[in-house]
Design an enzyme around this catalytic site. Structure first.
Site, PDB file in Angstrom:
ATOM      1  N   HIS A  69      10.151  -3.157   4.048  1.00 28.26           N
ATOM      2  CA  HIS A  69       9.214  -4.273   3.937  1.00 28.26           C
ATOM      3  C   HIS A  69       8.821  -4.716   5.338  1.00 28.26           C
ATOM      4  CE1 HIS A  69       7.503  -8.209   2.869  1.00 28.26           C
ATOM      5  NE2 HIS A  69       8.144  -8.649   3.931  1.00 28.26           N
ATOM      6  N   ARG A 107       3.227  -2.481  10.202  1.00 34.56           N
ATOM      7  CA  ARG A 107       2.630  -2.059   8.923  1.00 34.56           C
ATOM      8  C   ARG A 107       2.057  -0.654   9.034  1.00 34.56           C
ATOM      9  NH1 ARG A 107       3.090  -5.126   4.142  1.00 34.56           N
ATOM     10  NH2 ARG A 107       0.990  -4.439   3.569  1.00 34.56           N
ATOM     11  N   PHE A 125       5.255  -5.732 -12.200  1.00 34.16           N
ATOM     12  CA  PHE A 125       6.455  -5.102 -11.645  1.00 34.16           C
ATOM     13  C   PHE A 125       7.426  -6.099 -11.024  1.00 34.16           C
ATOM     14  CE2 PHE A 125       3.062  -4.857  -8.426  1.00 34.16           C
ATOM     15  CZ  PHE A 125       3.665  -5.485  -7.330  1.00 34.16           C
ATOM     16  N   TYR A 171       9.515 -12.819  -2.663  1.00 37.45           N
ATOM     17  CA  TYR A 171       8.404 -12.129  -3.335  1.00 37.45           C
ATOM     18  C   TYR A 171       7.590 -13.067  -4.237  1.00 37.45           C
ATOM     19  CZ  TYR A 171       9.789  -7.471  -1.706  1.00 37.45           C
ATOM     20  OH  TYR A 171      10.053  -6.366  -0.932  1.00 37.45           O
ATOM     21  N   ARG A 176       7.335   5.371   5.341  1.00 34.23           N
ATOM     22  CA  ARG A 176       7.330   5.679   3.903  1.00 34.23           C
ATOM     23  C   ARG A 176       6.949   7.138   3.662  1.00 34.23           C
ATOM     24  NH1 ARG A 176       4.561  -0.138   2.549  1.00 34.23           N
ATOM     25  NH2 ARG A 176       6.446  -1.264   1.911  1.00 34.23           N
ATOM     26  N   ASN A 182      10.552   2.091  -1.923  1.00 27.79           N
ATOM     27  CA  ASN A 182       9.698   2.478  -0.793  1.00 27.79           C
ATOM     28  C   ASN A 182      10.275   2.054   0.561  1.00 27.79           C
ATOM     29  OD1 ASN A 182       9.115  -0.217  -0.891  1.00 27.79           O
ATOM     30  ND2 ASN A 182       6.907   0.019  -1.053  1.00 27.79           N
ATOM     31  N   THR A 231       1.764   1.177   0.807  1.00 21.21           N
ATOM     32  CA  THR A 231       2.800   0.739  -0.136  1.00 21.21           C
ATOM     33  C   THR A 231       3.350   1.887  -0.985  1.00 21.21           C
ATOM     34  OG1 THR A 231       1.730  -1.412  -0.235  1.00 21.21           O
ATOM     35  CG2 THR A 231       3.284  -0.900  -1.998  1.00 21.21           C
TER      36      THR A 231
END
Ligand code: IDP
Ligand code: MG
Length: 138
Positions: free
Chosen positions: A115, A85, A57, A49, A102, A112, A91
């Site tokens: 990834h 995606r 966050f 990340y 999601r 969530n 997201t």
């Protein structure tokens, strides 16, 4: 064929919905060419990340992603990056359409569920972060 990295995050493992999510990718036509369960070290999480390191966050995200085991997999198929995606949904699950992963399995942006790499460049980098060549089936 285009490859992308998918992580079924610790909340997916705890909820016991990994099988259902993997099923969606297989049904759509993607091939799983690598799969493992692991618990990330803080170092690996921060590497994965790194683009978010200045976001408010970031610490919360790292703490969450290392909180328990996750499933990492590489799927292969036509336009896998964009299609995965789309299947994942946006997201924030609050805005994710029903029918997306999601939208069906998650309630808030921190937990969530999943990834997926967001570009060809990040897919290549992220696959290398999680898998060696010998762990991927060609
Ligand atoms: P993505 O996972 O849809 O690509 P990114 O913007 O790359 O979304 O964010 C990475 C991850 O950071 C998200 O999947 C989510 O787990 C977490 N995240 C994003 N925004 C927030 C937030 O506002 N609070 C807490 N966690 C967040
Ligand atoms: Mg992202």
């Amino acid at each position: 064929m285009e490859k992308t990295l998918i992580l079924l995050k610790p909340d997916a493992v705890i909820k016991g919905v990994c099988g259902q999510i993997i099923d969606r990718f297989e049904k759509r036509g993607f091939k799983i060419i690598g799969l493992k369960m692991l618990q990330l070290s803080k170092e690996l999480a921060e590497t994965h990340y790194q683009d978010h390191r200045n976001k408010p966050f970031f610490q919360e995200l790292v703490t969450f992603i290392i909180s328990g085991p996750l499933i990492a997999m590489v799927i292969s198929g036509e336009n896998s990056i964009k299609t995965a995606r789309t299947m994942m949904g946006v997201t924030n699950p609050l805005d994710a359409a029903p029918g997306t992963i999601r939208g069906d399995f998650a309630l808030n942006v921190r937990n969530n569920i999943i990834h997926g790499s967001d570009s060809l460049e990040s897919a290549k980098k992220e696959i290398r972060t999680f898998f060696t060549d010998s762990e991927l089936i060609s």
